[in-house]
Design an enzyme around this catalytic site. Structure first.
Site, PDB file in Angstrom:
ATOM      1  N   ASP A 121       0.856  -1.198   0.000  1.00 11.25           N
ATOM      2  CA  ASP A 121       0.000   0.000   0.000  1.00 11.25           C
ATOM      3  C   ASP A 121       0.889   1.244   0.000  1.00 11.25           C
ATOM      4  O   ASP A 121       2.031   1.207   0.472  1.00 11.25           O
ATOM      5  CB  ASP A 121      -0.857   0.057   1.282  1.00 11.25           C
ATOM      6  CG  ASP A 121      -1.829  -1.105   1.395  1.00 11.25           C
ATOM      7  OD1 ASP A 121      -2.186  -1.654   0.343  1.00 11.25           O
ATOM      8  OD2 ASP A 121      -2.205  -1.456   2.521  1.00 11.25           O
ATOM      9  N   MET A 122       0.338   2.351  -0.459  1.00 10.01           N
ATOM     10  CA  MET A 122       1.078   3.608  -0.501  1.00 10.01           C
ATOM     11  C   MET A 122       1.679   3.954   0.867  1.00 10.01           C
ATOM     12  O   MET A 122       2.818   4.393   0.974  1.00 10.01           O
ATOM     13  CB  MET A 122       0.155   4.740  -0.954  1.00 10.01           C
ATOM     14  CG  MET A 122       0.840   6.083  -1.014  1.00 10.01           C
ATOM     15  SD  MET A 122      -0.205   7.353  -1.747  1.00 10.01           S
ATOM     16  CE  MET A 122      -0.802   8.152  -0.288  1.00 10.01           C
TER      17      MET A 122
END
Length: 300
Positions: A138-139
């Protein structure tokens, strides 16, 4: 067998240690698919002792088989992003992803991604590689990301991942004091609707197993080492929330306090797996980023 010094990102070199056929070696020893064999035949990309041969060719012990890999670069815009490259060989590149960086371009993040930075890195090395991600984060998760330099490495590592041959460990800081020193969460994870970002524990979901170990107990928080047996989207985040210890900084499932940290305290810190060709054991560790180190200090 694979001689390490003969390997290149665009050439697989294999010395046969038995009498066989070229087709059997390509399928059984090099794990190519039947579909890729017809492509190799069409493109005449397989050589035996320096000459193009058909898959039906008889192979003798000691024959040198070479498979040429010719691929177009992916069309990511190259950007110099000073990525932390921890390792680079003929098959893979290992990057320590900083928080807030996206793995590859999306509608909302069209540049400054790992894909842009790695494209720049590859061009500067004068290699022609189609960027393929073996794992994704995920970012707002930091840590280890594997990039495959060719379809062969990508296929081999993806298969190893699906067979649980890749050991993935994370470090996370969760809300509250986790009582047991060790634990396993074996709960299926489900996506309620097609457009839902959030996942839930639900018996209709996919089997999901997370192991955890307490590293340190802090002031109303716990540092955990988490080992994944399956790799579902948001798995650690969903499972931690399920046991009542949401990840600190996780806006979707956890406990948010901007004064503590401004993202989820989750870091992919350790990966170990076999090199796709040589099968030697590779182990990587990525140091905890400063924001998680600071968080732990604040909570001591």
């Amino acid at each position: 067998m694979f001689k390490k010094e003969s390997q290149k990102y665009n050439l697989i070199s294999y010395t046969s240690d038995e009498d066989s056929t070229l087709k059997e070696i390509l399928l059984d020893k090099l794990n190519f698919s039947v579909r890729s064999l017809s492509k190799m035949k069409r493109e005449q990309s397989v050589l035996v002792n320096g000459e193009f041969k058909k898959p039906s060719t008889k192979i003798k012990d000691g024959d040198l088989i070479e498979v040429k890999i010719e691929e177009d670069m992916a069309n990511f815009e190259p950007q110099s992003l000073n990525l932390e490259v921890l390792y680079d060989d003929f098959d893979i590149i290992m990057v320590n992803k900083p928080p807030f960086m996206v793995v590859h371009p999306t509608k909302s993040h069209s540049d400054n991604t790992i894909a842009n930075g790695i494209t720049d890195y590859i061009i500067k090395k004068n290699e022609k590689v189609k960027v393929r991600f073996v794992n994704r984060l995920d970012m707002n998760t930091s840590g280890l990301v594997i990039i495959a330099k060719n379809a062969y490495a990508h296929h081999t590592l993806s298969r190893d991942m699906s067979e649980d041959k890749v050991e993935k460990k994370y470090i996370t800081v969760v809300k509250g004091i986790v009582k047991d020193d060790y634990g396993t969460i074996n709960q299926p994870i489900y996506r309620p609707t097609e457009d839902s970002i959030k996942r839930v524990v639900d018996e209709r979901g996919q089997a999901s197993v997370t192991h955890y170990k307490v590293l340190e107990r802090l002031n109303d928080a716990t540092v955990l080492e988490v080992k994944l047996e399956t790799g579902r989207t948001h798995q650690i985040r969903v499972h931690m929330d399920y046991i009542g210890h949401g990840i600190i900084g996780d806006e979707l499932y956890g406990y948010v306090d901007e004064n503590l940290i401004n993202r989820q305290a989750l870091h992919a810190y350790s990966l170990s797996f076999e090199q796709p060709r040589t099968k030697e054991k590779l182990e990587f560790k990525a140091n905890l980023p400063k924001d998680i180190q600071d968080l732990i200090e604040k909570l001591k």
